[in-house]
Design a protein around this motif. Structure first.
Motif: not given
Lengths: 338, 66
Positions: A152-172
């Motif tokens: 289980k991984i916790g991510i702290v960032t803005s849900t509005k930016g591209d960063a969250i998409k990039d992090i989630v995609k690379s994990i998945k």
């Protein structure tokens, strides 16, 4: 002087209106020196055309939208100035306007430089970096181990930016089954440091995540200021859970990154560092299974060969006894005949 | 987190080492071979670590479930 007088007479110009270059430069210089408004004053502008001489003197222009002025900072002054002098930085200069009579050049002689705008952030970052370095916050011995396979991984960032998409995609892409929890936070602006800290605290205290990722996309130093805050740096350092940062682009260095247990250069890289490729883990196990089976097969083969050799040895021994018996019988028979 | 993954790999490597040393009898070899296969199977199964959920904590709402 005589020449000036002669020319004056010739052209009917009063001699007091005719100057030599030295005289006019002296007059300008005196005028400048007696103008209090431009002595020991403050000038706001942006540094351009920055040059440093071999003697350590700085020469640059200070400009705004409409004008520029030459500036000189002598080495004996520059040694005392704590602010970094960088091209393109907005600064407030304390100095006096001076006039170099020999060359007829006007310049602002710099006494001190104060960072403003972006320059202020550079200064703050530099000072904080030095302070935390002294305290040992960047030392590798303080880095927490990153779990090899976090569930289980916790991510702290803005849900509005591209960063969250990039992090989630690379994990998945690497490990689909990993569960992800996201805590929304500002990543720039006044509230950002506090929100990032709260996000980390939330994961620490209220969840069972194995790992925390925080980050954002690229930006200038002002945009990345939250990740250069002391508050966030200390939170990362004291976090009970390991933290990976993925902030900005390749060239961006942040204090948060230096303190983090693992620093990566982008949000995508942070995701990659967080989890292994599941495919590779399975491949490793498949290879190991193959090796185990082959080794066992080889073991059985060797054991079988060993048994055969033993059997052969036994039959050879029997044959030896038979031959000896035969020889003995022959010898007895010969003895009887004789 | 599967802490066991790397430990299990080591366990199987040790079994392979024992089989290579040939110091054991056939029955023991068969037993440890089976044990090794079981460890590998269990480890593979343990890689299915979660449901792959993505949860936004702000709203406590599951935004995606794979």
């Amino acid at each position: 002087m005589k020449k000036i007088e002669e020319i004056g007479n010739e052209l009917s110009i009063p001699k007091e209106f005719i100057f030599s270059v030295t005289e006019i430069n002296q007059a300008i210089s005196e005028k400048i020196e007696e103008t209090h408004k431009i002595q020991n004053t403050y000038v706001l502008g942006e540094i351009t055309n920055l040059n440093k001489s071999s003697k350590g003197n700085f020469f640059f222009n200070l400009k705004d939208e409409k004008s520029l002025i030459s500036c000189v900072l002598f080495n004996y002054k520059s040694n005392k100035i704590k602010t970094e002098i960088n091209e393109g930085e907005e600064v407030l200069i304390q100095g006096s306007v001076g006039y170099y009579r020999k060359k007829g050049e006007l310049s602002l002689k710099v006494n001190n430089i104060y960072p403003v705008g972006i320059g202020k952030y550079y200064k703050q970052k530099k000072e904080l970096k030095e302070k935390l370095k002294k305290e040992g916050l960047f030392k590798s011995e303080h880095k927490k181990e990153i779990p090899k396979i976090p569930e289980k991984i916790g991510i702290v960032t803005s849900t509005k930016g591209d960063a969250i998409k990039d992090i989630v995609k690379s994990i998945k892409d690497r490990y689909h089954e990993v569960n992800i929890l996201i805590k929304n936070s500002s990543v720039q602006g006044e509230k950002a440091p506090q929100e990032l800290v709260q996000g980390i605290e939330y994961f620490e205290e209220k969840t069972d995540v194995d790992l925390i990722i925080t980050g954002r996309g690229g930006g200038n130093i002002e945009d990345l200021q939250a990740f250069n805050s002391e508050e966030l740096a200390r939170k990362i350092f004291n976090s009970k859970k390991p933290i990976i940062t993925g902030i900005g682009h390749k060239e961006d260095e942040t204090i948060a990154g230096l303190v983090a247990d693992k620093k990566t250069i982008t949000p995508t890289e942070a995701g990659k560092e967080a989890v292994p490729k599941k495919e590779e883990l399975i491949e490793n196990l498949d290879k190991l299974e193959k090796e185990l089976n082959e080794t066992y097969k080889k073991f059985k083969k060797i054991k079988k060969q060993g048994k055969e050799i033993k059997k052969e040895k036994k039959s050879l021994k029997t044959m030896k006894v038979a031959i000896l018996l035969l020889i003995l019988i022959i010898l007895i028979l010969i003895g009887v005949i004789l | 987190m599967i802490k066991e993954y790397h430990n299990n790999i080591e366990k199987v490597k040790n079994i392979i080492k024992k089989l290579n040393e040939e110091q054991i009898n056939e029955q023991k070899a068969s037993e440890i071979h089976k044990k090794g296969l079981k460890v590998i199977k269990n480890t593979k199964n343990s890689l299915d670590i979660g449901e792959g959920t993505i949860k936004l904590l702000e709203s406590n709402k599951k935004v995606k479930k794979d």
